[in-house]
Scaffold this motif. Structure first.
Motif, PDB file in Angstrom:
ATOM      1  N   PHE A   9       0.912  -1.156   0.090  1.00 14.03           N
ATOM      2  CA  PHE A   9      -0.017   0.019   0.104  1.00 14.03           C
ATOM      3  C   PHE A   9       0.811   1.279  -0.123  1.00 14.03           C
ATOM      4  O   PHE A   9       0.495   2.092  -0.549  1.00 14.03           O
ATOM      5  N   GLU A  10       2.091   1.258   0.653  1.00 17.65           N
ATOM      6  CA  GLU A  10       2.838   2.345   0.656  1.00 17.65           C
ATOM      7  C   GLU A  10       3.386   2.511  -0.672  1.00 17.65           C
ATOM      8  O   GLU A  10       3.601   3.650  -1.124  1.00 17.65           O
ATOM      9  N   LEU A  11       3.834   1.600  -1.480  1.00 21.41           N
ATOM     10  CA  LEU A  11       4.260   1.631  -2.885  1.00 21.41           C
ATOM     11  C   LEU A  11       2.981   2.209  -3.680  1.00 21.41           C
ATOM     12  O   LEU A  11       3.489   2.887  -4.401  1.00 21.41           O
ATOM     13  N   ILE A  15       3.107   5.332  -6.089  1.00 22.90           N
ATOM     14  CA  ILE A  15       2.738   5.787  -7.537  1.00 22.90           C
ATOM     15  C   ILE A  15       1.786   6.714  -7.579  1.00 22.90           C
ATOM     16  O   ILE A  15       1.845   7.440  -8.496  1.00 22.90           O
ATOM     17  N   PHE A  16       0.833   6.754  -6.963  1.00 28.63           N
ATOM     18  CA  PHE A  16      -0.335   7.681  -6.820  1.00 28.63           C
ATOM     19  C   PHE A  16       0.411   9.219  -7.022  1.00 28.63           C
ATOM     20  O   PHE A  16       0.179  10.058  -7.689  1.00 28.63           O
ATOM     21  N   HIS A  21       1.778  14.276  -9.235  1.00 22.85           N
ATOM     22  CA  HIS A  21       2.750  15.484  -9.483  1.00 22.85           C
ATOM     23  C   HIS A  21       3.501  15.494 -10.543  1.00 22.85           C
ATOM     24  O   HIS A  21       3.941  16.710 -11.008  1.00 22.85           O
ATOM     25  N   SER A  22       3.484  14.632 -11.501  1.00 22.47           N
ATOM     26  CA  SER A  22       4.082  14.624 -12.805  1.00 22.47           C
ATOM     27  C   SER A  22       3.065  14.402 -13.977  1.00 22.47           C
ATOM     28  O   SER A  22       3.589  14.564 -15.146  1.00 22.47           O
ATOM     29  N   ARG A  23       1.796  15.031 -13.691  1.00 26.02           N
ATOM     30  CA  ARG A  23       0.751  15.100 -14.497  1.00 26.02           C
ATOM     31  C   ARG A  23       0.904  15.960 -15.879  1.00 26.02           C
ATOM     32  O   ARG A  23       0.367  15.861 -16.908  1.00 26.02           O
ATOM     33  N   GLU A  24       1.764  17.022 -15.720  1.00 25.58           N
ATOM     34  CA  GLU A  24       2.066  18.133 -16.315  1.00 25.58           C
ATOM     35  C   GLU A  24       3.271  17.800 -17.525  1.00 25.58           C
ATOM     36  O   GLU A  24       3.388  18.471 -18.439  1.00 25.58           O
TER      37      GLU A  24
END
Length: 89
Positions: A9-11, A15-16, A21-24
């Motif tokens: 769940f931490e991993l 990823i989420f 934060h890299s969606r742009e």
């Protein structure tokens, strides 16, 4: 996966967060010859590169229209007896 633990769940949250934060970020590639897409994959190995363990190193690179999309190298888990065997593993 039958029984995920806290580390899974931490991993997943990692990823989420990365995705959010890299969606742009975007990768722009130009098509060649009226829209043709050129996919190239290359692979190679180096027989007995590690002088201590005599293990070989393998790697690959993939690209689309000349833009590298994936690359990886890894030391093989077994010792190859020849360069042909190192290529096959």
């Amino acid at each position: 996966m039958s029984s995920p633990g806290p580390q899974h769940f931490e991993l997943l949250w990692h990823i989420f967060r990365y995705t959010y934060h890299s969606r742009e970020l975007k990768m722009h590639m130009k098509a060649t010859f009226a829209g043709d897409v050129v996919l190239e994959c290359e692979t190679d190995s180096d027989w007995a590169r590690d002088k201590d363990t005599r293990k070989s190193t393998s790697g690959y690179v993939t690209s689309i229209n000349g833009c590298v999309t994936a690359a990886k190298t890894k030391t093989q888990t077994s010792v190859s007896q020849s360069s042909a065997e190192a290529e096959m593993i």
